[in-house]
Design a protein around this motif. Structure first.
Motif, PDB file in Angstrom:
ATOM      1  N   MET A  27      -4.464 -21.256 -40.145  1.00  0.00           N
ATOM      2  CA  MET A  27      -4.503 -22.496 -38.747  1.00  0.00           C
ATOM      3  C   MET A  27      -4.202 -21.422 -37.699  1.00  0.00           C
ATOM      4  SD  MET A  27      -5.924 -24.791 -40.300  1.00  0.00           S
ATOM      5  CE  MET A  27      -5.429 -26.369 -39.756  1.00  0.00           C
ATOM      6  N   PHE A  28      -4.894 -21.653 -36.603  1.00  0.00           N
ATOM      7  CA  PHE A  28      -4.633 -21.239 -35.227  1.00  0.00           C
ATOM      8  C   PHE A  28      -4.743 -22.523 -34.230  1.00  0.00           C
ATOM      9  CE2 PHE A  28      -6.556 -17.905 -37.850  1.00  0.00           C
ATOM     10  CZ  PHE A  28      -5.893 -17.002 -37.357  1.00  0.00           C
ATOM     11  N   ILE A  29      -4.021 -22.000 -33.130  1.00  0.00           N
ATOM     12  CA  ILE A  29      -4.026 -22.842 -31.894  1.00  0.00           C
ATOM     13  C   ILE A  29      -4.167 -22.182 -30.553  1.00  0.00           C
ATOM     14  CG2 ILE A  29      -2.306 -24.870 -32.965  1.00  0.00           C
ATOM     15  CD1 ILE A  29      -0.253 -23.596 -31.111  1.00  0.00           C
ATOM     16  N   VAL A  30      -4.777 -22.848 -29.522  1.00  0.00           N
ATOM     17  CA  VAL A  30      -5.023 -21.916 -28.477  1.00  0.00           C
ATOM     18  C   VAL A  30      -3.929 -22.639 -27.416  1.00  0.00           C
ATOM     19  CG1 VAL A  30      -6.491 -21.871 -26.221  1.00  0.00           C
ATOM     20  CG2 VAL A  30      -7.438 -21.965 -28.781  1.00  0.00           C
ATOM     21  N   THR A  31      -3.157 -21.378 -26.629  1.00  0.00           N
ATOM     22  CA  THR A  31      -2.217 -22.087 -25.805  1.00  0.00           C
ATOM     23  C   THR A  31      -2.329 -21.334 -24.515  1.00  0.00           C
ATOM     24  OG1 THR A  31      -0.714 -20.362 -26.550  1.00  0.00           O
ATOM     25  CG2 THR A  31      -0.366 -22.537 -27.587  1.00  0.00           C
ATOM     26  N   VAL A  32      -1.632 -21.797 -23.207  1.00  0.00           N
ATOM     27  CA  VAL A  32      -1.443 -21.403 -22.291  1.00  0.00           C
ATOM     28  C   VAL A  32      -0.025 -21.346 -21.650  1.00  0.00           C
ATOM     29  CG1 VAL A  32      -2.243 -23.134 -20.741  1.00  0.00           C
ATOM     30  CG2 VAL A  32      -2.757 -20.744 -20.001  1.00  0.00           C
ATOM     31  N   ASN A  33       0.610 -19.955 -21.296  1.00  0.00           N
ATOM     32  CA  ASN A  33       1.661 -20.271 -20.626  1.00  0.00           C
ATOM     33  C   ASN A  33       1.479 -20.311 -19.198  1.00  0.00           C
ATOM     34  OD1 ASN A  33       4.540 -19.876 -19.968  1.00  0.00           O
ATOM     35  ND2 ASN A  33       4.875 -18.298 -21.259  1.00  0.00           N
ATOM     36  N   HIS A  34       1.655 -21.352 -18.671  1.00  0.00           N
ATOM     37  CA  HIS A  34       1.752 -21.640 -17.156  1.00  0.00           C
ATOM     38  C   HIS A  34       2.830 -22.091 -16.566  1.00  0.00           C
ATOM     39  CE1 HIS A  34      -0.442 -22.272 -13.209  1.00  0.00           C
ATOM     40  NE2 HIS A  34      -0.298 -23.500 -13.569  1.00  0.00           N
ATOM     41  N   ASN A  35       3.458 -21.744 -15.374  1.00  0.00           N
ATOM     42  CA  ASN A  35       4.831 -21.867 -14.721  1.00  0.00           C
ATOM     43  C   ASN A  35       5.932 -22.173 -15.864  1.00  0.00           C
ATOM     44  OD1 ASN A  35       3.267 -21.947 -12.437  1.00  0.00           O
ATOM     45  ND2 ASN A  35       2.816 -24.214 -12.384  1.00  0.00           N
ATOM     46  N   GLY A  36       6.231 -21.244 -16.633  1.00  0.00           N
ATOM     47  CA  GLY A  36       6.989 -21.173 -17.795  1.00  0.00           C
ATOM     48  C   GLY A  36       7.046 -22.268 -18.737  1.00  0.00           C
ATOM     49  N   GLN A  37       6.034 -22.788 -18.761  1.00  0.00           N
ATOM     50  CA  GLN A  37       5.584 -23.906 -19.844  1.00  0.00           C
ATOM     51  C   GLN A  37       4.530 -23.499 -20.733  1.00  0.00           C
ATOM     52  OE1 GLN A  37       5.688 -27.960 -19.011  1.00  0.00           O
ATOM     53  NE2 GLN A  37       7.612 -27.838 -18.095  1.00  0.00           N
ATOM     54  N   LYS A  38       4.602 -23.837 -22.112  1.00  0.00           N
ATOM     55  CA  LYS A  38       3.483 -23.353 -22.976  1.00  0.00           C
ATOM     56  C   LYS A  38       2.683 -24.608 -23.126  1.00  0.00           C
ATOM     57  CE  LYS A  38       3.379 -20.107 -26.756  1.00  0.00           C
ATOM     58  NZ  LYS A  38       3.880 -19.905 -27.882  1.00  0.00           N
ATOM     59  N   TRP A  39       1.364 -24.632 -22.875  1.00  0.00           N
ATOM     60  CA  TRP A  39       0.468 -25.978 -23.057  1.00  0.00           C
ATOM     61  C   TRP A  39      -0.516 -25.709 -24.377  1.00  0.00           C
ATOM     62  CZ3 TRP A  39       1.614 -30.059 -19.760  1.00  0.00           C
ATOM     63  CH2 TRP A  39       2.682 -29.677 -18.806  1.00  0.00           C
ATOM     64  N   PRO A  40      -0.661 -26.638 -25.206  1.00  0.00           N
ATOM     65  CA  PRO A  40      -1.542 -26.233 -26.290  1.00  0.00           C
ATOM     66  C   PRO A  40      -2.965 -27.113 -25.912  1.00  0.00           C
ATOM     67  CG  PRO A  40      -0.265 -28.218 -26.965  1.00  0.00           C
ATOM     68  CD  PRO A  40       0.341 -27.769 -25.557  1.00  0.00           C
ATOM     69  N   LEU A  41      -4.029 -26.469 -26.515  1.00  0.00           N
ATOM     70  CA  LEU A  41      -5.399 -27.148 -26.162  1.00  0.00           C
ATOM     71  C   LEU A  41      -5.524 -28.204 -27.152  1.00  0.00           C
ATOM     72  CD1 LEU A  41      -7.947 -26.634 -24.346  1.00  0.00           C
ATOM     73  CD2 LEU A  41      -8.917 -25.325 -26.288  1.00  0.00           C
ATOM     74  N   ARG A  42      -6.133 -29.380 -26.653  1.00  0.00           N
ATOM     75  CA  ARG A  42      -6.631 -30.438 -27.436  1.00  0.00           C
ATOM     76  C   ARG A  42      -7.877 -30.942 -26.947  1.00  0.00           C
ATOM     77  NH1 ARG A  42      -4.822 -33.784 -31.223  1.00  0.00           N
ATOM     78  NH2 ARG A  42      -5.466 -35.965 -31.311  1.00  0.00           N
ATOM     79  N   GLY A  43      -8.752 -30.714 -27.571  1.00  0.00           N
ATOM     80  CA  GLY A  43     -10.379 -30.802 -27.291  1.00  0.00           C
ATOM     81  C   GLY A  43     -10.484 -29.792 -26.085  1.00  0.00           C
ATOM     82  N   THR A  44     -10.869 -30.341 -24.933  1.00  0.00           N
ATOM     83  CA  THR A  44     -11.261 -29.546 -23.632  1.00  0.00           C
ATOM     84  C   THR A  44     -10.022 -29.827 -22.790  1.00  0.00           C
ATOM     85  OG1 THR A  44     -12.402 -31.341 -22.670  1.00  0.00           O
ATOM     86  CG2 THR A  44     -13.832 -29.866 -23.970  1.00  0.00           C
ATOM     87  N   VAL A  45      -8.952 -30.341 -22.949  1.00  0.00           N
ATOM     88  CA  VAL A  45      -8.044 -30.382 -21.932  1.00  0.00           C
ATOM     89  C   VAL A  45      -6.592 -29.864 -22.768  1.00  0.00           C
ATOM     90  CG1 VAL A  45      -8.857 -32.387 -20.879  1.00  0.00           C
ATOM     91  CG2 VAL A  45      -7.338 -32.676 -22.952  1.00  0.00           C
ATOM     92  N   TRP A  46      -5.605 -29.630 -21.696  1.00  0.00           N
ATOM     93  CA  TRP A  46      -4.203 -29.055 -22.205  1.00  0.00           C
ATOM     94  C   TRP A  46      -3.334 -30.141 -22.450  1.00  0.00           C
ATOM     95  CZ3 TRP A  46      -4.771 -24.215 -23.551  1.00  0.00           C
ATOM     96  CH2 TRP A  46      -5.560 -23.416 -23.080  1.00  0.00           C
TER      97      TRP A  46
END
Length: 62
Positions: free
Chosen positions: A1-20
């Motif tokens: 299984m895989f997830i999509v994340t972004v590290n922005h301003n020191g926080q990790k945000w996961p992708l859900r649909g088309t939003v973080w």
């Protein structure tokens, strides 16, 4: 299984649909890396290019 994340301003945000999402437990899980890439490409139109460049596909440990 895989997830999509972004590290922005020191926080990790996961992708859900088309939003973080705010919480990692709300992350959408994908069965393959290709499926995760397809979802990221679909969400690309809704995010700034700088955020898209920071997005990463990560494996999820079961």
């Amino acid at each position: 299984m895989f997830i999509v994340t972004v590290n922005h301003n020191g926080q990790k945000w996961p992708l859900r649909g088309t939003v973080w999402a705010f919480s990692m437990d709300r992350a959408e899980q994908f069965p393959s890396e290709q499926a995760a890439q397809t979802a990221l490409d679909k969400a690309k139109q809704f995010m700034k290019p700088a955020i898209f460049k920071k997005a990463r596909i990560e494996p999820v440990s079961a």
